[in-house]
Design a protein around this motif. Structure first.
Motif, PDB file in Angstrom:
ATOM      1  N   LYS A  22       0.827  -1.340  -0.067  1.00  5.44           N
ATOM      2  CA  LYS A  22       0.090  -0.092   0.067  1.00  5.44           C
ATOM      3  C   LYS A  22       0.717   1.233   0.026  1.00  5.44           C
ATOM      4  O   LYS A  22       0.519   2.408  -0.859  1.00  5.44           O
ATOM      5  N   ARG A  23       2.016   1.108   0.788  1.00  2.00           N
ATOM      6  CA  ARG A  23       2.713   2.320   0.718  1.00  2.00           C
ATOM      7  C   ARG A  23       3.475   2.663  -0.462  1.00  2.00           C
ATOM      8  O   ARG A  23       3.578   3.950  -0.588  1.00  2.00           O
ATOM      9  N   TRP A  26       0.855   4.195  -2.856  1.00  2.00           N
ATOM     10  CA  TRP A  26       0.681   5.558  -2.699  1.00  2.00           C
ATOM     11  C   TRP A  26       1.998   6.432  -3.371  1.00  2.00           C
ATOM     12  O   TRP A  26       1.920   7.309  -4.012  1.00  2.00           O
ATOM     13  N   ARG A  27       3.166   5.971  -3.006  1.00  3.11           N
ATOM     14  CA  ARG A  27       4.285   6.925  -3.348  1.00  3.11           C
ATOM     15  C   ARG A  27       4.757   6.641  -4.818  1.00  3.11           C
ATOM     16  O   ARG A  27       5.154   7.646  -5.461  1.00  3.11           O
ATOM     17  N   GLN A  29       2.474   5.387  -7.255  1.00  2.67           N
ATOM     18  CA  GLN A  29       1.626   5.522  -8.423  1.00  2.67           C
ATOM     19  C   GLN A  29       0.287   6.497  -7.991  1.00  2.67           C
ATOM     20  O   GLN A  29      -0.577   6.653  -8.779  1.00  2.67           O
ATOM     21  N   GLY A  30       0.441   6.864  -6.684  1.00  3.86           N
ATOM     22  CA  GLY A  30      -0.448   7.824  -6.242  1.00  3.86           C
ATOM     23  C   GLY A  30      -1.749   7.243  -6.284  1.00  3.86           C
ATOM     24  O   GLY A  30      -3.020   7.540  -6.154  1.00  3.86           O
ATOM     25  N   VAL A  31      -2.029   5.615  -5.598  1.00  3.44           N
ATOM     26  CA  VAL A  31      -3.000   5.090  -5.519  1.00  3.44           C
ATOM     27  C   VAL A  31      -3.230   4.565  -4.125  1.00  3.44           C
ATOM     28  O   VAL A  31      -2.235   4.308  -3.298  1.00  3.44           O
ATOM     29  N   LEU A  32      -4.455   5.117  -3.499  1.00  2.00           N
ATOM     30  CA  LEU A  32      -4.387   5.001  -2.011  1.00  2.00           C
ATOM     31  C   LEU A  32      -5.469   3.822  -1.712  1.00  2.00           C
ATOM     32  O   LEU A  32      -6.422   3.638  -2.130  1.00  2.00           O
ATOM     33  N   VAL A  34      -7.176   2.126   1.527  1.00  3.91           N
ATOM     34  CA  VAL A  34      -7.430   2.362   2.982  1.00  3.91           C
ATOM     35  C   VAL A  34      -8.587   1.401   3.480  1.00  3.91           C
ATOM     36  O   VAL A  34      -9.716   1.706   2.669  1.00  3.91           O
TER      37      VAL A  34
END
Length: 67
Positions: A22-23, A26-27, A29-32, A34
């Motif tokens: 997940k981290r 996000w860093r 690809q900008g995919v979150l 949660v």
């Protein structure tokens, strides 16, 4: 023969834990990703996540709505 292998030589190795995936998502690809039930979030943050999920994907399937 050296025994049974489940992956070709060079393809085995380290498996990342879900939080690292997940981290990195996000860093890089900008995919979150949660969970609305994540204990690190305050109630307003959890509510925002729920509202975003409902808006983008529709409401969560539930067994029975409690009122």
């Amino acid at each position: 023969m050296t025994g049974m292998r489940f992956a070709p030589r060079g393809y085995g190795g380290h498996r990342r834990d879900p939080e690292q995936v997940k981290r990195d998502g996000w860093r890089e690809q900008g995919v979150l990703a949660v969970s609305v039930d994540d204990d690190r979030l305050t109630w307003p943050e959890q509510e925002l996540v729920r509202q975003l999920g409902d808006k983008l994907y529709g409401p969560k399937a539930s067994k029975q709505e409690v009122r």
